[in-house]
Design an enzyme around this catalytic site. Structure first.
Site, mmCIF file in Angstrom:
data_model
loop_
_atom_site.group_PDB
_atom_site.id
_atom_site.type_symbol
_atom_site.label_atom_id
_atom_site.label_comp_id
_atom_site.label_asym_id
_atom_site.label_seq_id
_atom_site.Cartn_x
_atom_site.Cartn_y
_atom_site.Cartn_z
ATOM 1 C CG ASN A 10 -1.986 1.081 0.924
ATOM 2 O OD1 ASN A 10 -1.496 2.297 0.845
ATOM 3 N ND2 ASN A 10 -3.451 1.082 1.674
ATOM 4 C CG HIS A 13 0.563 6.062 4.956
ATOM 5 N ND1 HIS A 13 -0.744 7.569 4.920
ATOM 6 C CD2 HIS A 13 0.057 5.194 4.952
ATOM 7 C CE1 HIS A 13 -1.663 6.742 6.005
ATOM 8 N NE2 HIS A 13 -1.616 5.100 5.464
ATOM 9 C CG HIS A 46 -7.926 4.259 0.705
ATOM 10 N ND1 HIS A 46 -8.570 4.123 2.427
ATOM 11 C CD2 HIS A 46 -9.557 4.706 0.298
ATOM 12 C CE1 HIS A 46 -9.626 4.883 2.548
ATOM 13 N NE2 HIS A 46 -10.610 4.810 1.618
ATOM 14 N NE ARG A 48 -8.433 7.456 4.389
ATOM 15 C CZ ARG A 48 -9.126 7.441 4.588
ATOM 16 N NH1 ARG A 48 -10.558 8.674 4.987
ATOM 17 N NH2 ARG A 48 -9.268 5.768 6.125
ATOM 18 N NE ARG A 52 -7.533 11.688 5.511
ATOM 19 C CZ ARG A 52 -7.936 11.145 6.213
ATOM 20 N NH1 ARG A 52 -7.278 10.267 6.734
ATOM 21 N NH2 ARG A 52 -9.215 11.099 6.731
ATOM 22 C CG HIS A 53 -3.864 8.728 1.508
ATOM 23 N ND1 HIS A 53 -4.617 8.215 0.704
ATOM 24 C CD2 HIS A 53 -3.761 8.440 2.442
ATOM 25 C CE1 HIS A 53 -5.430 6.994 1.101
ATOM 26 N NE2 HIS A 53 -5.070 7.535 2.846
ATOM 27 C CD GLU A 73 -6.759 -0.060 0.919
ATOM 28 O OE1 GLU A 73 -6.964 0.843 1.493
ATOM 29 O OE2 GLU A 73 -6.791 -1.433 0.935
ATOM 30 C CB THR A 104 -10.012 1.773 7.167
ATOM 31 O OG1 THR A 104 -9.174 3.170 5.847
ATOM 32 C CG2 THR A 104 -11.099 1.210 6.856
ATOM 33 C CD GLU A 154 -6.973 -6.330 3.987
ATOM 34 O OE1 GLU A 154 -7.304 -6.227 2.240
ATOM 35 O OE2 GLU A 154 -6.284 -5.567 3.568
ATOM 36 C CG HIS A 193 -5.871 -1.055 9.564
ATOM 37 N ND1 HIS A 193 -5.362 -0.780 10.394
ATOM 38 C CD2 HIS A 193 -5.812 -0.115 8.694
ATOM 39 C CE1 HIS A 193 -5.649 0.084 10.052
ATOM 40 N NE2 HIS A 193 -5.930 0.860 9.262
HETATM 41 N N1 PXP Z 1 -5.701 -2.778 3.818
HETATM 42 C C1 PXP Z 1 -7.047 -2.062 3.965
HETATM 43 C C2 PXP Z 1 -8.437 -1.938 3.356
HETATM 44 C C3 PXP Z 1 -6.557 -0.414 4.577
HETATM 45 O O1 PXP Z 1 -7.507 0.321 4.426
HETATM 46 C C4 PXP Z 1 -5.424 -0.319 4.718
HETATM 47 C C5 PXP Z 1 -5.049 0.598 5.232
HETATM 48 O O2 PXP Z 1 -5.393 1.826 4.296
HETATM 49 C C6 PXP Z 1 -4.390 -1.074 4.453
HETATM 50 C C7 PXP Z 1 -4.265 -2.571 4.070
HETATM 51 C C8 PXP Z 1 -3.086 -1.142 4.736
HETATM 52 O O3 PXP Z 1 -2.357 -1.023 6.550
HETATM 53 P P1 PXP Z 1 -1.770 -0.235 7.032
HETATM 54 O O4 PXP Z 1 -1.131 0.926 6.329
HETATM 55 O O5 PXP Z 1 -1.489 0.294 7.883
HETATM 56 O O6 PXP Z 1 -0.402 -1.386 6.479
#
Ligand code: PXP
Length: 244
Positions: A10, A13, A46, A48, A52-53, A73, A104, A154, A193
């Site tokens: 992901n 960030h 993601h 949003r 924001r990102h 996402e 999330t 998930e 997550h």
């Molecule tokens: N899976 C989903 C559905 C999420 O919403 C997120 C966070 O955006 C992640 C995985 C990844 O989480 P993390 O950034 O904490 O590893």
């Protein structure tokens, strides 16, 4: 033979850091190229509602420039549905979204929102996207996901990752049981997550989990070791856990 475990990286960030200054650097698409080279099986982003990102143009470039499957996402809103249908990512993951939350927090209440979510699952599937629902490791949510035709879930690993040492085993058991139940009712099971080097192995060792999506820790660790190294080390820990 144990099933392979995919790593979805992901890159949200990387965009968070870029957006802090408003310029083009660091470029999340460049990080997606690096992730591919370092052993990622897919890219997760993601989009949003408040952008924001990840931005709309990031999604366009990810679909055009990256060979790895993209997992988008998204909240279950008409705007996001239109974007997903336009870009046709390999996969979509429906997540709950509140503007005031930092990340999330918690999974979708599929059992409560069956009617709405059913239409989204159908429309996204029709567009050729694999659809997953981000849910708590809870049997009622799994059964509801199955009922509305989602092929994938998930499991939210946030409670497990945030748990105190005493509570962590209990949280892990919830994930183990949910992953077993998912398989028994024919759902492909993913998890993610909050996962880090310290928490990934017990989740990666669950044989019925097919994919982990990990972001924040990998990007944070990249400050110290570089992104390619943080991804390679995560991959190594996942493979080690799977081979035991
Ligand atoms: N899976 C989903 C559905 C999420 O919403 C997120 C966070 O955006 C992640 C995985 C990844 O989480 P993390 O950034 O904490 O590893």
């Amino acid at each position: 033979m144990k099933s392979p475990l995919r790593l979805g990286v992901n890159i949200d960030h990387v965009a968070t850091i870029r957006n802090a200054r408003g310029g083009p650097h660091p470029d999340p698409v460049r990080s997606a190229h690096m992730a591919a080279e370092a052993g990622a099986d897919g890219i997760t982003a993601h989009l949003r509602e408040d952008r924001r990102h990840i931005s709309d143009s990031d999604i366009l470039r990810l679909t055009e420039e990256i060979d790895l499957p993209l997992n988008l996402e998204m909240a279950a809103t008409a705007e996001m549905l239109e974007i997903a249908i336009r870009h046709k990512p390999h996969a979509t993951c429906l997540v709950p979204e509140k503007r005031e939350e930092r990340t999330t927090e918690g999974g979708l209440d599929v059992a409560k929102a069956k009617l709405l979510l059913k239409d989204y699952v159908a429309a996204l599937s029709e567009a050729g996207c694999r659809v997953s629902l981000f849910i708590e490791p809870d049997r009622r949510q799994l059964d509801a996901a199955r009922e509305i035709g989602a092929p994938v879930v998930e499991l939210h690993t946030g409670s497990y990752c945030d748990a105190s040492a005493e509570a962590r085993e209990r949280e892990l058991t919830r994930i183990v049981e949910a992953a077993a139940h998912a398989q028994s009712i024919g759902l492909e099971c993913h998890a993610g997550h909050g996962l880090s080097y310290a928490t990934v192995k017990p989740v990666a060792a669950i044989p019925t989990i097919a994919e982990l999506n990990i972001g924040h820790f990998l990007v944070g660790e990249a400050i110290f070791t570089g992104l390619a190294e943080s991804i390679r080390e995560m991959r190594r820990l996942m493979d080690e856990a799977r081979s035991l």
